[in-house]
Design a protein around this motif. Structure first.
Motif, PDB file in Angstrom:
ATOM      1  N   THR A  18      45.567  32.367 -75.399  1.00 55.11           N
ATOM      2  CA  THR A  18      44.290  32.745 -76.002  1.00 55.11           C
ATOM      3  C   THR A  18      43.084  31.529 -75.862  1.00 55.11           C
ATOM      4  O   THR A  18      43.653  30.464 -75.665  1.00 55.11           O
ATOM      5  CB  THR A  18      44.572  33.352 -77.420  1.00 55.11           C
ATOM      6  N   GLY A  19      42.094  31.893 -76.502  1.00 55.47           N
ATOM      7  CA  GLY A  19      40.978  31.055 -76.749  1.00 55.47           C
ATOM      8  C   GLY A  19      40.741  30.139 -75.460  1.00 55.47           C
ATOM      9  O   GLY A  19      40.493  30.491 -74.522  1.00 55.47           O
ATOM     10  N   ALA A  20      40.593  28.823 -76.092  1.00 59.13           N
ATOM     11  CA  ALA A  20      40.068  27.807 -75.194  1.00 59.13           C
ATOM     12  C   ALA A  20      40.979  27.630 -73.930  1.00 59.13           C
ATOM     13  O   ALA A  20      40.514  27.463 -72.714  1.00 59.13           O
ATOM     14  CB  ALA A  20      39.858  26.418 -75.942  1.00 59.13           C
ATOM     15  N   LEU A  21      42.373  27.880 -74.205  1.00 62.85           N
ATOM     16  CA  LEU A  21      43.221  27.532 -73.067  1.00 62.85           C
ATOM     17  C   LEU A  21      43.105  28.696 -72.189  1.00 62.85           C
ATOM     18  O   LEU A  21      43.233  28.657 -70.971  1.00 62.85           O
ATOM     19  CB  LEU A  21      44.619  27.793 -73.736  1.00 62.85           C
ATOM     20  N   LEU A  22      42.942  30.018 -72.664  1.00 55.99           N
ATOM     21  CA  LEU A  22      42.863  31.293 -71.718  1.00 55.99           C
ATOM     22  C   LEU A  22      41.323  30.905 -70.753  1.00 55.99           C
ATOM     23  O   LEU A  22      41.537  31.158 -69.649  1.00 55.99           O
ATOM     24  CB  LEU A  22      42.667  32.330 -72.434  1.00 55.99           C
ATOM     25  N   LYS A  23      40.563  30.407 -71.468  1.00 58.63           N
ATOM     26  CA  LYS A  23      39.296  30.431 -70.934  1.00 58.63           C
ATOM     27  C   LYS A  23      39.238  29.144 -69.663  1.00 58.63           C
ATOM     28  O   LYS A  23      38.863  29.355 -68.735  1.00 58.63           O
ATOM     29  CB  LYS A  23      37.950  29.753 -71.773  1.00 58.63           C
ATOM     30  N   ALA A  24      40.077  27.946 -70.069  1.00 57.35           N
ATOM     31  CA  ALA A  24      40.124  26.920 -68.976  1.00 57.35           C
ATOM     32  C   ALA A  24      41.266  27.288 -67.725  1.00 57.35           C
ATOM     33  O   ALA A  24      40.974  27.121 -66.649  1.00 57.35           O
ATOM     34  CB  ALA A  24      40.730  25.428 -69.646  1.00 57.35           C
ATOM     35  N   THR A  25      42.234  28.185 -68.168  1.00 57.50           N
ATOM     36  CA  THR A  25      42.986  28.854 -67.344  1.00 57.50           C
ATOM     37  C   THR A  25      42.268  29.776 -66.221  1.00 57.50           C
ATOM     38  O   THR A  25      42.373  29.554 -64.957  1.00 57.50           O
ATOM     39  CB  THR A  25      44.107  29.671 -67.903  1.00 57.50           C
ATOM     40  N   HIS A  26      41.505  30.427 -66.879  1.00 57.61           N
ATOM     41  CA  HIS A  26      40.446  31.621 -66.244  1.00 57.61           C
ATOM     42  C   HIS A  26      39.568  30.735 -65.164  1.00 57.61           C
ATOM     43  O   HIS A  26      39.667  30.952 -64.024  1.00 57.61           O
ATOM     44  CB  HIS A  26      39.846  32.383 -67.142  1.00 57.61           C
ATOM     45  N   ALA A  27      38.933  29.717 -65.777  1.00 59.78           N
ATOM     46  CA  ALA A  27      38.059  28.759 -64.870  1.00 59.78           C
ATOM     47  C   ALA A  27      38.675  27.955 -63.875  1.00 59.78           C
ATOM     48  O   ALA A  27      38.102  27.491 -62.869  1.00 59.78           O
ATOM     49  CB  ALA A  27      37.264  27.618 -65.971  1.00 59.78           C
ATOM     50  N   ALA A  28      40.140  27.720 -64.036  1.00 60.25           N
ATOM     51  CA  ALA A  28      40.965  26.993 -63.021  1.00 60.25           C
ATOM     52  C   ALA A  28      41.176  27.992 -61.848  1.00 60.25           C
ATOM     53  O   ALA A  28      42.011  27.549 -61.020  1.00 60.25           O
ATOM     54  CB  ALA A  28      42.026  26.292 -63.548  1.00 60.25           C
ATOM     55  N   GLY A  29      40.844  29.106 -62.069  1.00 62.41           N
ATOM     56  CA  GLY A  29      41.227  30.193 -61.043  1.00 62.41           C
ATOM     57  C   GLY A  29      42.661  30.807 -61.026  1.00 62.41           C
ATOM     58  O   GLY A  29      43.228  31.728 -60.321  1.00 62.41           O
TER      59      GLY A  29
END
Ligand code: AMP
Length: 479
Positions: A18-29
């Motif tokens: 969730t949260g920031a971690l999900l965002k970064a994971t998504h941004a990493a492709g």
């Protein structure tokens, strides 16, 4: 994009990220979890120990890192000095650097501190980095043992422990260090052990370190589309240099990793290539950490297309787009062959693996063929002109095999038989068994996989079993 939108789009949300971690994971492709991630993340999120059989390239780093990150985020910055909340042990410096890079990307914007503790680089800066305490420490066992022994690092607060590439830890003689390190961590820790293969010693280690683990397993590296076409070139040791240079003149060999069994051999191959006008980088355990990192970066960025490496130095390296693997010689351990060729054919791209074999290496070749469960097809035979210094009978054992039954068998990494099973096709790879080094056998010559198999009876380097935290380190350690 809002967090809600990402959660709808991204498959990691369903795994509890969730949260920031999900965002970064998504941004990493990373949008669709890989099988190992689907299997390993949910039980880890519930606090279970994991015993995973998975190779580099399977996505195992994110599989163990995301649950740890998601637990650590939110704990705040209060840590005791000299402690680490999570410890990830890797067998080589390169793999450790790679793991930290991945974690930094996945944790972007999440205020999680990381540190590396590795041999071959300044100890002072590492001690300084861990002094205030760190969230995630990534380390090779040798230097970590030194820091613990000297009192510069305390593992009592370490509640997450990951052992990555357990089988390679074993090969490198680190297993007793690993056991001691694990003993020094918090007794109520959560433990994850990943290994590419499952020798008995790893099963034993798992029994000792893991509590009621969930076992997860994914098929070896290849994806459905990926294919590694393997072949054999028969050449005497003293011919190999010439054969290699001839091969590399082919521009289709865009990005090549050349494996040498020894560090000295790797240096010699590199020197010979340079003498023949090729630019090559080299990576092995005697090189400084900076030199190794530079060689890797040059290769990754494409400023050199040839990387010469030893098995241990190359282990775990994930460089995308390697078109060819060349085994300048056969590895001592047949299992290393599988790891070597696994550097190519990644992310669904095809790859080519060529092995140069002197008759003196026939026993090793047979071991390799036993574990890949197929015979490597001979695509070129330079043994034709007898070497007066050798017994002619010795030379011809392999040669006859190649002419009479070997050359019709294409081989894929996973060992499927040619022509759908029987391997009785009669085509040759061109006149006199010669063909372009960069090409692959035609479809009906390429074998059909049966699946990789664990090697048995593989000799392993056991290291110094007597050493404790107070003991002396053998000088020949890679990390
Ligand atoms: P690893 O096995 O951890 O070394 O990962 C191999 C490669 O797969 C790395 O380059 C990762 O960035 C990539 N990777 C990991 N998980 C995913 C995913 N779910 N989707 C796409 N790529 C991924």
């Amino acid at each position: 994009m809002t967090n809600e939108n990402i959660a709808e789009l991204n498959g990691f949300a369903a795994l509890g990220i969730t949260g920031a971690l999900l965002k970064a994971t998504h941004a990493a492709g990373l949008t669709n979890p890989k099988p190992i991630q689907m299997q390993a993340i949910p039980p880890q999120m519930e606090g279970r120990d994991i015993f995973g059989i998975a190779q580099t390239g399977s996505g195992k780093t994110a599989a163990f890192a995301l649950p740890i990150l998601s637990k650590i985020i939110g704990l705040g910055t209060k840590r005791r000095p000299k402690t680490a909340r999570a410890l990830i042990l890797a067998p080589t410096r390169e793999l450790a650097v790679q793991i930290e890079d991945t974690i930094k990307i996945l944790a972007k914007g999440a205020h999680v501190s990381t540190a590396l503790v590795l041999g071959g680089v300044s100890r002072f800066s590492q001690v300084k980095k861990v002094a205030p305490g760190v969230d995630i420490l990534i380390a090779t066992p040798g230097r970590l043992t030194d820091l613990v022994r000297e009192g510069d690092l305390i593992l009592a607060d370490t509640k997450w422990l990951v052992l990555d590439e357990g089988d390679r830890m074993l090969d490198m003689g680190f297993i007793n260090d690993v056991k001691r390190i694990a003993k020094a961590t918090a007794p109520d820790r959560q433990t994850v052990l990943f290994s590419a293969t499952m020798p008995n010693e790893i099963a034993e280690l798992a029994k000792g370190l893991l509590k009621n683990p969930i076992r997860v397993e994914v098929a070896p590296q290849s994806t459905a589309a990926a294919e590694i076409v393997q072949s054999l070139v028969l050449a005497r040791t003293k011919q190999k240099r010439q054969v290699l240079s001839k091969m590399l003149a082919d521009e289709a060999m865009k990005s090549v990793i050349i494996f040498s069994r020894t560090k000295h051999g790797a240096d010699r191959v590199t020197k010979d290539l340079e003498r023949d006008g090729f630019k090559a980088a080299v990576i092995h355990g005697n090189k400084s950490q900076n030199a190794r990192q530079k060689a890797l970066n040059d290769f990754r960025e494409g400023s050199v297309r040839i990387l010469v490496a030893t098995d241990i130095a190359a282990r775990g390296i994930d460089v995308p787009g390697i078109s060819h693997v060349v085994n300048f010689d056969l590895p001592d351990e047949a299992e290393s062959y599988v790891h070597r060729i696994g550097r190519t054919g990644r992310n669904g791209m095809d790859g080519i693996a060529i092995t140069l074999c002197d008759p003196s290496e026939n026993a090793k070749l047979r071991q390799v063929e036993r574990i890949i469960r197929t015979k490597l097809p001979v695509v070129a035979d330079h043994l034709g002109s007898p070497d007066p210094q050798r017994n002619p009978a010795e030379k011809n054992e392999r040669h006859f095999e190649s002419v009479n039954d070997r050359e019709h068998h294409g081989a894929r990494r996973d060992g499927r038989r040619p022509g759908g099973g029987k391997g009785s096709g009669k085509q040759r790879f061109g006149a006199g068994g010669e063909r372009a080094f960069s090409g692959k056998p035609s479809g009906d010559q390429a074998g059909k996989p049966q699946g990789e198999r664990k090697p048995d009876g593989v000799k392993r380097f056991k290291g110094n079993n007597k050493r404790r935290f107070g003991g002396k380190r053998p000088a020949n350690r890679a990390a």
